[in-house]
Design a protein around this motif. Structure first.
Motif, mmCIF file in Angstrom:
data_model
loop_
_atom_site.group_PDB
_atom_site.id
_atom_site.type_symbol
_atom_site.label_atom_id
_atom_site.label_comp_id
_atom_site.label_asym_id
_atom_site.label_seq_id
_atom_site.Cartn_x
_atom_site.Cartn_y
_atom_site.Cartn_z
ATOM 1 N N GLN A 60 66.344 37.522 51.003
ATOM 2 C CA GLN A 60 65.569 38.233 49.987
ATOM 3 C C GLN A 60 65.111 39.595 50.506
ATOM 4 O O GLN A 60 64.756 39.737 51.669
ATOM 5 C CB GLN A 60 64.355 37.399 49.560
ATOM 6 C CG GLN A 60 64.730 36.097 48.876
ATOM 7 C CD GLN A 60 65.423 36.342 47.554
ATOM 8 O OE1 GLN A 60 64.811 36.810 46.607
ATOM 9 N NE2 GLN A 60 66.711 36.030 47.479
ATOM 10 N N SER A 61 65.145 40.570 49.623
ATOM 11 C CA SER A 61 64.662 41.913 49.934
ATOM 12 C C SER A 61 63.291 42.114 49.305
ATOM 13 O O SER A 61 62.909 41.391 48.384
ATOM 14 C CB SER A 61 65.628 42.967 49.392
ATOM 15 O OG SER A 61 66.861 42.881 50.055
ATOM 16 N N HIS A 62 62.585 43.102 49.788
ATOM 17 C CA HIS A 62 61.252 43.415 49.256
ATOM 18 C C HIS A 62 60.993 44.904 49.466
ATOM 19 O O HIS A 62 61.323 45.455 50.515
ATOM 20 C CB HIS A 62 60.181 42.602 49.998
ATOM 21 C CG HIS A 62 58.796 42.914 49.533
ATOM 22 N ND1 HIS A 62 58.214 42.262 48.487
ATOM 23 C CD2 HIS A 62 57.903 43.835 49.958
ATOM 24 C CE1 HIS A 62 57.001 42.764 48.289
ATOM 25 N NE2 HIS A 62 56.790 43.723 49.174
ATOM 26 N N ALA A 95 64.268 41.697 38.432
ATOM 27 C CA ALA A 95 65.208 41.652 39.563
ATOM 28 C C ALA A 95 66.375 42.607 39.325
ATOM 29 O O ALA A 95 66.818 43.302 40.240
ATOM 30 C CB ALA A 95 65.712 40.225 39.780
ATOM 31 N N LEU A 98 65.080 46.080 39.869
ATOM 32 C CA LEU A 98 64.894 46.320 41.303
ATOM 33 C C LEU A 98 66.225 46.689 41.955
ATOM 34 O O LEU A 98 66.290 47.615 42.772
ATOM 35 C CB LEU A 98 64.301 45.082 41.988
ATOM 36 C CG LEU A 98 62.792 44.941 41.911
ATOM 37 C CD1 LEU A 98 62.350 43.510 42.216
ATOM 38 C CD2 LEU A 98 62.124 45.923 42.877
ATOM 39 N N GLN A 99 67.282 45.985 41.585
ATOM 40 C CA GLN A 99 68.590 46.283 42.159
ATOM 41 C C GLN A 99 69.130 47.622 41.664
ATOM 42 O O GLN A 99 69.642 48.417 42.438
ATOM 43 C CB GLN A 99 69.600 45.172 41.827
ATOM 44 C CG GLN A 99 71.026 45.473 42.262
ATOM 45 C CD GLN A 99 71.157 45.759 43.743
ATOM 46 O OE1 GLN A 99 70.454 45.190 44.571
ATOM 47 N NE2 GLN A 99 72.070 46.658 44.107
ATOM 48 N N LYS A 102 65.353 50.333 41.747
ATOM 49 C CA LYS A 102 64.111 50.086 42.498
ATOM 50 C C LYS A 102 62.897 50.298 41.598
ATOM 51 O O LYS A 102 61.860 50.765 42.019
ATOM 52 C CB LYS A 102 64.009 50.960 43.748
ATOM 53 C CG LYS A 102 65.182 50.844 44.700
ATOM 54 C CD LYS A 102 65.343 49.459 45.275
ATOM 55 C CE LYS A 102 66.475 49.347 46.248
ATOM 56 N NZ LYS A 102 67.767 49.026 45.660
ATOM 57 N N TYR A 176 72.023 41.202 42.855
ATOM 58 C CA TYR A 176 70.802 40.905 42.099
ATOM 59 C C TYR A 176 70.001 39.778 42.741
ATOM 60 O O TYR A 176 68.776 39.762 42.659
ATOM 61 C CB TYR A 176 71.136 40.534 40.651
ATOM 62 C CG TYR A 176 71.866 41.616 39.915
ATOM 63 C CD1 TYR A 176 71.209 42.788 39.526
ATOM 64 C CD2 TYR A 176 73.216 41.502 39.619
ATOM 65 C CE1 TYR A 176 71.876 43.802 38.867
ATOM 66 C CE2 TYR A 176 73.900 42.519 38.953
ATOM 67 C CZ TYR A 176 73.231 43.658 38.585
ATOM 68 O OH TYR A 176 73.895 44.662 37.930
ATOM 69 N N TRP A 179 66.616 40.032 44.968
ATOM 70 C CA TRP A 179 65.342 40.472 44.410
ATOM 71 C C TRP A 179 64.601 39.366 43.661
ATOM 72 O O TRP A 179 63.536 39.618 43.096
ATOM 73 C CB TRP A 179 65.570 41.664 43.479
ATOM 74 C CG TRP A 179 66.180 42.813 44.197
ATOM 75 C CD1 TRP A 179 67.478 43.243 44.104
ATOM 76 C CD2 TRP A 179 65.543 43.648 45.151
ATOM 77 N NE1 TRP A 179 67.662 44.311 44.947
ATOM 78 C CE2 TRP A 179 66.498 44.583 45.597
ATOM 79 C CE3 TRP A 179 64.245 43.707 45.669
ATOM 80 C CZ2 TRP A 179 66.200 45.561 46.541
ATOM 81 C CZ3 TRP A 179 63.956 44.683 46.601
ATOM 82 C CH2 TRP A 179 64.917 45.598 47.032
ATOM 83 N N GLN A 182 60.796 38.596 44.876
ATOM 84 C CA GLN A 182 59.844 39.651 44.546
ATOM 85 C C GLN A 182 59.644 39.743 43.041
ATOM 86 O O GLN A 182 58.521 39.918 42.565
ATOM 87 C CB GLN A 182 60.275 41.013 45.109
ATOM 88 C CG GLN A 182 59.211 42.073 44.830
ATOM 89 C CD GLN A 182 59.434 43.385 45.553
ATOM 90 O OE1 GLN A 182 60.495 43.658 46.111
ATOM 91 N NE2 GLN A 182 58.411 44.224 45.535
#
Length: 193
Positions: A60-62, A95, A98-99, A102, A176, A179, A182
């Protein structure tokens, strides 16, 4: 060292640890762990199950969000409610944004642009998403994304990345997924605010 001696040593140490705990008595209130509200924990767990029903896929990214990005999160949630869709739809939408951007409402980026993609969801006027003015309006672009999501049979039963990819048709369909946590955290935080 022979195994009988080793086993006796381990069992002896374990016995001392147990006896020490029994004879030490209960932890005093001053040193006890803080009480946890069981109802609050149950609500958070129930919400997470609703927001992430299939679990997260992969690492997972944040990112830390600024005021404008938080404003866009709230706009996506408001549009999701307006469309009559639930929290899970908001997780998929956030999500995706975000991808794609951002959570920044991007205008045309010149040579760095992917064709004529713009807005929170990097939608393209040439692909029928709307005019530049429309797709750079957070409410409109979210409603357009959600309209596409509604048309995906069984989207609620799909992993997030598959549902988002079916709407977006990205060159990077698995991105995707990173994200989801988050996005779920943001929906949990802002859905009722």
């Amino acid at each position: 060292m022979n195994t009988t001696i080793l086993r006796k040593s381990v069992l002896g140490i374990a016995g001392l640890a147990f006896a020490g705990g029994v004879f030490a008595g209960p932890v005093t209130e001053a040193h006890a762990a803080p009480a946890v509200d069981a109802k609050a924990v149950a609500v958070v767990q129930a919400d997470k199950g609703k927001l992430i029903p299939h679990g997260v896929q992969g690492k997972q990214s944040h990112i830390d969000l600024g005021d404008e990005q938080t404003k866009n999160v709230k706009a996506i949630i408001a549009a999701t409610k307006k469309s009559g869709m639930d929290e899970r739809a908001a997780v998929v939408a956030i999500a995706t944004s975000l991808q794609e951007s951002k959570l920044e409402n991007l205008g045309h980026l010149g040579a760095r642009n992917d064709h004529d993609s713009q807005g929170l969801f990097q939608q393209r006027p040439s692909s029928g998403w709307g005019t530049v003015e429309q797709i750079t309006d957070p409410e409109y672009s979210t409603m357009a994304f959600l309209k596409g999501l509604k048309q995906v049979d069984g989207w609620k039963d799909m992993p997030l990345t598959k549902a988002a990819q079916t709407v977006q048709v990205s060159a990077y369909p698995d991105h995707y997924a990173q994200w989801e946590k988050q996005a779920a955290d943001l929906v949990a935080k802002h859905w009722n605010s």
